[in-house]
Scaffold this active site. Structure first.
Site, PDB file in Angstrom:
ATOM      1  N   HIS A 154     -22.542   5.809  45.723  1.00  0.00           N
ATOM      2  CA  HIS A 154     -21.440   6.400  46.495  1.00  0.00           C
ATOM      3  C   HIS A 154     -20.608   5.387  47.273  1.00  0.00           C
ATOM      4  O   HIS A 154     -19.618   5.748  47.892  1.00  0.00           O
ATOM      5  CB  HIS A 154     -21.945   7.479  47.453  1.00  0.00           C
ATOM      6  CG  HIS A 154     -22.751   6.949  48.620  1.00  0.00           C
ATOM      7  ND1 HIS A 154     -24.113   6.810  48.576  1.00  0.00           N
ATOM      8  CD2 HIS A 154     -22.373   6.523  49.847  1.00  0.00           C
ATOM      9  CE1 HIS A 154     -24.543   6.319  49.725  1.00  0.00           C
ATOM     10  NE2 HIS A 154     -23.509   6.120  50.515  1.00  0.00           N
TER      11      HIS A 154
HETATM   12  C1  UD1 Z   1     -20.233   8.610  54.142  1.00  0.00           C
HETATM   13  C2  UD1 Z   1     -20.430   7.407  55.052  1.00  0.00           C
HETATM   14  C3  UD1 Z   1     -21.379   6.412  54.398  1.00  0.00           C
HETATM   15  C4  UD1 Z   1     -22.680   7.094  54.033  1.00  0.00           C
HETATM   16  C5  UD1 Z   1     -22.406   8.322  53.193  1.00  0.00           C
HETATM   17  C6  UD1 Z   1     -23.689   9.063  52.972  1.00  0.00           C
HETATM   18  C7  UD1 Z   1     -18.547   6.705  56.482  1.00  0.00           C
HETATM   19  C8  UD1 Z   1     -17.473   5.703  56.630  1.00  0.00           C
HETATM   20  N1  UD1 Z   1     -19.154   6.693  55.279  1.00  0.00           N
HETATM   21  O1  UD1 Z   1     -19.601   8.171  52.965  1.00  0.00           O
HETATM   22  O2  UD1 Z   1     -21.666   5.367  55.317  1.00  0.00           O
HETATM   23  O3  UD1 Z   1     -23.474   6.177  53.314  1.00  0.00           O
HETATM   24  O4  UD1 Z   1     -21.494   9.190  53.886  1.00  0.00           O
HETATM   25  O5  UD1 Z   1     -23.604   9.991  51.943  1.00  0.00           O
HETATM   26  O6  UD1 Z   1     -18.842   7.443  57.379  1.00  0.00           O
HETATM   27  N2  UD1 Z   1     -17.190  15.240  50.119  1.00  0.00           N
HETATM   28  C9  UD1 Z   1     -17.342  16.457  49.518  1.00  0.00           C
HETATM   29  N3  UD1 Z   1     -18.331  17.264  49.989  1.00  0.00           N
HETATM   30  C10 UD1 Z   1     -19.142  16.908  51.024  1.00  0.00           C
HETATM   31  C11 UD1 Z   1     -18.982  15.641  51.590  1.00  0.00           C
HETATM   32  C12 UD1 Z   1     -17.982  14.810  51.126  1.00  0.00           C
HETATM   33  O7  UD1 Z   1     -16.636  16.826  48.590  1.00  0.00           O
HETATM   34  O8  UD1 Z   1     -20.015  17.703  51.426  1.00  0.00           O
HETATM   35  C13 UD1 Z   1     -16.100  14.366  49.646  1.00  0.00           C
HETATM   36  C14 UD1 Z   1     -15.071  14.152  50.754  1.00  0.00           C
HETATM   37  O9  UD1 Z   1     -14.118  15.161  50.744  1.00  0.00           O
HETATM   38  C15 UD1 Z   1     -14.491  12.816  50.403  1.00  0.00           C
HETATM   39  C16 UD1 Z   1     -15.673  12.084  49.770  1.00  0.00           C
HETATM   40  O10 UD1 Z   1     -16.623  13.052  49.400  1.00  0.00           O
HETATM   41  O11 UD1 Z   1     -13.504  12.954  49.427  1.00  0.00           O
HETATM   42  C17 UD1 Z   1     -16.267  11.063  50.697  1.00  0.00           C
HETATM   43  O12 UD1 Z   1     -16.787  11.652  51.903  1.00  0.00           O
HETATM   44  P1  UD1 Z   1     -16.876  10.784  53.281  1.00  0.00           P
HETATM   45  O13 UD1 Z   1     -17.749  11.468  54.243  1.00  0.00           O
HETATM   46  O14 UD1 Z   1     -15.516  10.417  53.730  1.00  0.00           O
HETATM   47  O15 UD1 Z   1     -17.518   9.434  52.821  1.00  0.00           O
HETATM   48  P2  UD1 Z   1     -18.857   9.176  52.013  1.00  0.00           P
HETATM   49  O16 UD1 Z   1     -18.509   8.409  50.796  1.00  0.00           O
HETATM   50  O17 UD1 Z   1     -19.612  10.442  51.865  1.00  0.00           O
HETATM   51  N1  UDP Z   2     -30.808  12.257  49.422  1.00  0.00           N
HETATM   52  C1  UDP Z   2     -31.094  13.562  49.042  1.00  0.00           C
HETATM   53  N2  UDP Z   2     -30.555  14.031  47.874  1.00  0.00           N
HETATM   54  C2  UDP Z   2     -29.777  13.262  47.064  1.00  0.00           C
HETATM   55  C3  UDP Z   2     -29.523  11.924  47.460  1.00  0.00           C
HETATM   56  C4  UDP Z   2     -30.027  11.464  48.650  1.00  0.00           C
HETATM   57  O1  UDP Z   2     -31.809  14.280  49.738  1.00  0.00           O
HETATM   58  O2  UDP Z   2     -29.325  13.760  46.011  1.00  0.00           O
HETATM   59  C5  UDP Z   2     -31.359  11.757  50.703  1.00  0.00           C
HETATM   60  C6  UDP Z   2     -32.231  10.542  50.556  1.00  0.00           C
HETATM   61  O3  UDP Z   2     -33.587  10.903  50.320  1.00  0.00           O
HETATM   62  C7  UDP Z   2     -32.051   9.852  51.902  1.00  0.00           C
HETATM   63  C8  UDP Z   2     -30.620  10.184  52.285  1.00  0.00           C
HETATM   64  O4  UDP Z   2     -30.265  11.321  51.495  1.00  0.00           O
HETATM   65  O5  UDP Z   2     -32.925  10.402  52.861  1.00  0.00           O
HETATM   66  C9  UDP Z   2     -29.698   9.024  51.993  1.00  0.00           C
HETATM   67  O6  UDP Z   2     -28.368   9.436  52.128  1.00  0.00           O
HETATM   68  P1  UDP Z   2     -27.147   8.682  51.457  1.00  0.00           P
HETATM   69  O7  UDP Z   2     -27.602   7.876  50.302  1.00  0.00           O
HETATM   70  O8  UDP Z   2     -26.104   9.709  51.228  1.00  0.00           O
HETATM   71  O9  UDP Z   2     -26.610   7.774  52.648  1.00  0.00           O
HETATM   72  P2  UDP Z   2     -26.892   6.281  53.144  1.00  0.00           P
HETATM   73  O10 UDP Z   2     -28.340   6.167  53.420  1.00  0.00           O
HETATM   74  O11 UDP Z   2     -26.390   5.344  52.102  1.00  0.00           O
HETATM   75  O12 UDP Z   2     -26.039   6.162  54.367  1.00  0.00           O
END
Ligand code: UD1
Ligand code: UDP
Length: 366
Positions: free
Chosen positions: A208
């Site tokens: 991601h």
């Molecule tokens: C965010 C965090 C990242 C973390 C990740 C965990 C920041 C800068 N980034 O990145 O550090 O590792 O979360 O997963 O805070 N979206 C959906 N449905 C959802 C959530 C998101 O469709 O439930 C879409 C959003 O609309 C957007 C994209 O996913 O288009 C990214 O979401 P965003 O929270 O901005 O950043 P992440 O890549 O999820």
């Molecule tokens: N995780 C989950 N389902 C998934 C992918 C991740 O439950 O399909 C959990 C994973 O076990 C961990 C957390 O989400 O506890 C990690 O989140 P993510 O990778 O989104 O964020 P990051 O740690 O990179 O910020």
């Protein structure tokens, strides 16, 4: 209403996993009331609601529903809504977790209102300021009044930046969570049967990071690498990955089984039984280390260097298909002897420190 409790500010998937053990310790140790504000950064059920259900986190007391799409809009909208919330209630302290935009927004809103801010998972540094998370971590640590470090490396970073007097080593809350979660997952999850998987018969992958998935050429290269692996790959697709696969018209190879994001219990059981995990997640590299599944991390660097030092985590800095296949086939045996992330009681240690600092406290001072 005068709530006079601490307020957890959470918004993204990893935040939910990380507050669960702290909420449990608060319930068990008592003495400090708390409420939860959900910023709305993540909103799909499989990115948010399911974690509250599976990990027994109380439903959020406040939903901020921040919908901003860019970093500034997302952070700014959360700040504005939190400011209004904090002015309408009396919170003894705000607690923020990790390094997402919701974390920084919470820390900024709280500290500007002179409400003490506690930061769980403080002191991590990737030393790569191109990552938004690195900016969020540094800024949050420097404006928070209580810092909980998950590792001794994180403590050393805080000391080097002059923050030692506000810091304490708590260990890592994700370690607490996985110790508890695996026992439940082993009883309750049927994900291996549902996906027709044999233990050690598949790779588990997640992607991601913007530099891996928002860049079409890079994403194509990574998917090409995963498509060349000899076993099945379960790719639990974050919404950001799914959107970009579609946007760039990338079709994964026939060995790749794309799934929706999975619930925590199913996911950690898949982690435990995988041949290897291939990921760019921060938390998943560490979970792989905790449960003894070798990890390949598709990032130029990591904040969790202890996992690399143990030979349990291989960093693939230049993410070509060849490099990914090579790392996934590496047979180096990890040394899991050290326990650099505490003793599985981080939640309790954090709650003891919060109680010592904030119990019976009625005024808002830093
Ligand atoms: C965010 C965090 C990242 C973390 C990740 C965990 C920041 C800068 N980034 O990145 O550090 O590792 O979360 O997963 O805070 N979206 C959906 N449905 C959802 C959530 C998101 O469709 O439930 C879409 C959003 O609309 C957007 C994209 O996913 O288009 C990214 O979401 P965003 O929270 O901005 O950043 P992440 O890549 O999820
Ligand atoms: N995780 C989950 N389902 C998934 C992918 C991740 O439950 O399909 C959990 C994973 O076990 C961990 C957390 O989400 O506890 C990690 O989140 P993510 O990778 O989104 O964020 P990051 O740690 O990179 O910020």
């Amino acid at each position: 209403m005068d709530t006079n409790s601490i307020l957890f500010v959470v918004g993204a998937r990893p935040n939910f996993v990380k507050i669960a053990p702290v909420c449990q310790a608060l319930r068990e140790q008592g003495g400090l009331s708390y409420q939860i504000a959900h910023t709305g950064q993540h909103y799909d059920r499989m990115m948010s609601g399911i974690f509250f259900e599976e990990l027994a986190i109380p439903a959020p007391d406040f939903h901020l529903r921040a919908e901003g799409k860019t970093h500034a809009r997302q952070t700014g909208e959360i700040m504005m809504k939190l400011e209004a919330l904090c002015q309408a209630h009396t919170f003894t302290a705000l607690v923020v977790i990790g390094d997402v935009n919701s974390t920084l927004a919470g820390a900024l809103a709280g500290s500007k209102l002179q409400i003490p801010v506690a930061h769980i998972e403080a002191g991590l540094r990737s030393f790569n300021r191109c990552m938004p998370e690195e900016i969020n971590r540094i800024a949050t640590d420097h404006i928070s009044s209580l810092l909980f470090a998950p590792s001794h490396t994180a403590m050393a970073n805080l000391k080097r930046e002059g923050l030692e007097s506000r810091s304490c080593f708590s260990g890592d809350v994700m370690y607490d969570m996985i110790l508890k979660g695996l026992k439940i997952a082993e009883r309750q999850s049927s994900i291996l049967a549902e996906l027709r998987l044999e233990p050690r018969g598949y790779y588990l992958a997640t992607l991601h990071r913007p530099y891996n998935v928002d860049d079409g050429r890079q994403l194509r290269e990574i998917i090409a690498g995963l498509s060349r692996l000899e076993e099945k790959v379960i790719l639990a697709a974050h919404p950001r990955l799914r959107k970009n696969l579609k946007r760039f018209g990338i079709v994964p190879g026939s060995n790749i089984q794309l799934s929706e994001p999975l619930g925590y219990l199913d996911f950690i059981l898949l982690e435990k039984n995988a041949i290897k995990i291939v990921t760019d997640s921060g938390g998943i590299q560490k979970e792989a280390f905790f449960i003894g599944t070798p990890c390949v991390t598709l990032r130029p660097e990591t904040e969790w260097m202890e996992t690399v030092a143990a030979g349990a985590n291989i960093l693939v800095k230049c993410r070509t298909a060849d490099a990914i296949v090579r790392a996934a086939s590496c047979e180096k045996v990890p040394q899991y002897g050290n326990k650099p992330y505490g003793n599985g009681r981080a939640g309790e240690i954090i709650v003891e420190a919060l109680q010592a600092r904030f119990c019976c406290r009625n005024t808002q001072t830093t």
